[in-house]
Design an enzyme around this catalytic site. Structure first.
Site, short mmCIF file in Angstrom:
data_model
loop_
_atom_site.label_atom_id
_atom_site.label_comp_id
_atom_site.label_asym_id
_atom_site.label_seq_id
_atom_site.Cartn_x
_atom_site.Cartn_y
_atom_site.Cartn_z
N GLY A 1 0.85 -1.18 0.00
CA GLY A 1 0.00 0.00 0.00
C GLY A 1 0.88 1.23 0.00
O GLY A 1 1.59 1.49 -0.96
N GLN A 2 0.87 1.97 1.10
CA GLN A 2 1.61 3.24 1.20
C GLN A 2 1.15 4.19 0.10
O GLN A 2 1.95 4.71 -0.67
CB GLN A 2 3.12 3.01 1.16
CG GLN A 2 3.60 2.15 2.31
CD GLN A 2 5.10 1.99 2.35
OE1 GLN A 2 5.70 1.39 1.45
NE2 GLN A 2 5.72 2.51 3.38
N HIS A 3 -0.16 4.33 0.04
CA HIS A 3 -0.73 5.27 -0.93
C HIS A 3 -2.15 5.64 -0.51
O HIS A 3 -2.76 4.98 0.34
CB HIS A 3 -0.74 4.67 -2.34
CG HIS A 3 -1.26 3.27 -2.45
ND1 HIS A 3 -2.53 2.91 -2.07
CD2 HIS A 3 -0.67 2.14 -2.88
CE1 HIS A 3 -2.70 1.62 -2.29
NE2 HIS A 3 -1.57 1.11 -2.77
N ALA A 4 -2.63 6.71 -1.14
CA ALA A 4 -4.04 7.09 -1.04
C ALA A 4 -4.57 7.17 -2.47
O ALA A 4 -3.80 7.29 -3.43
CB ALA A 4 -4.19 8.44 -0.35
N LYS B 1 -3.18 4.40 3.38
CA LYS B 1 -3.23 3.07 3.97
C LYS B 1 -1.94 2.30 3.75
O LYS B 1 -1.29 2.45 2.72
CB LYS B 1 -4.41 2.26 3.42
CG LYS B 1 -4.44 2.19 1.91
CD LYS B 1 -5.87 2.16 1.40
CE LYS B 1 -5.96 2.38 -0.10
NZ LYS B 1 -5.52 3.70 -0.54
#
Ligand code: TYD
Length: 140
Positions: A50-53, A98
């Site tokens: 993830g590590q993104h929106a 997230k």
């Protein structure tokens, strides 16, 4: 205005002596029309995904096997949710950051999405996310 960070969803867990059957219907149990399904497996407890929106997409995460954790933040509030029940989902609205991690060896993380894949609607840089979320909160 600040927005909802996440919502836990409970699905019907139907079972008989043949085993279990979990049902999640789009626009009924899932708060959007499902356009895409993907799943993540073979990740382990050293991996952070993830590590993104997403500017457009909403998601529901379900660990249909095994377990993982998801850290959810809007840059101000932060929650960690453990995913370890096949009849439970976590709804994540658009514009929420997230990170998924701590995958058990048997983890199969099913993701339902409200959009077809479009890499350009992802925000992958956290500083950029903080700038965009403050504008988004001011606007809506
Ligand atoms: P990525 O977004 O990095 O996965 P995660 O958020 O789970 O860590 O996606 C990994 C790769 O897969 C990347 O090259 C984009 C591609 N991908 C698609 O082509 N379609 C999709 O629906 C998704 C989720 C990813």
């Amino acid at each position: 205005m600040t927005h909802e960070l996440y919502r836990k969803l409970q699905f019907a867990d139907l079972g008989d002596d043949r085993g279990k059957l979990v049902v999640a219907e789009g626009e009924l149990d899932i708060p959007f029309r499902i356009e895409r399904v993907f799943y993540i497996y073979g990740s382990d407890d050293t991996v952070v995904r993830g590590q993104h929106a997403n500017r457009e997409s909403e998601f529901v995460l379900i660990n249909v096997s095994g377990s993982s954790k998801v850290m959810i933040t809007d840059g101000t509030n932060k929650e960690i949710v453990e995913l370890n029940r096949p009849m439970e989902g976590v709804y994540i609205p658009k514009m929420i950051w997230k990170e998924m991690y701590d995958f058990s060896p048997d983890s199969v993380l099913l993701v339902l999405a409200s959009t077809h894949y479009d890499g350009s609607e992802y925000i992958r840089d956290y500083d950029r996310y903080l700038k965009e979320i403050s504008k988004y909160n001011a606007r809506t």
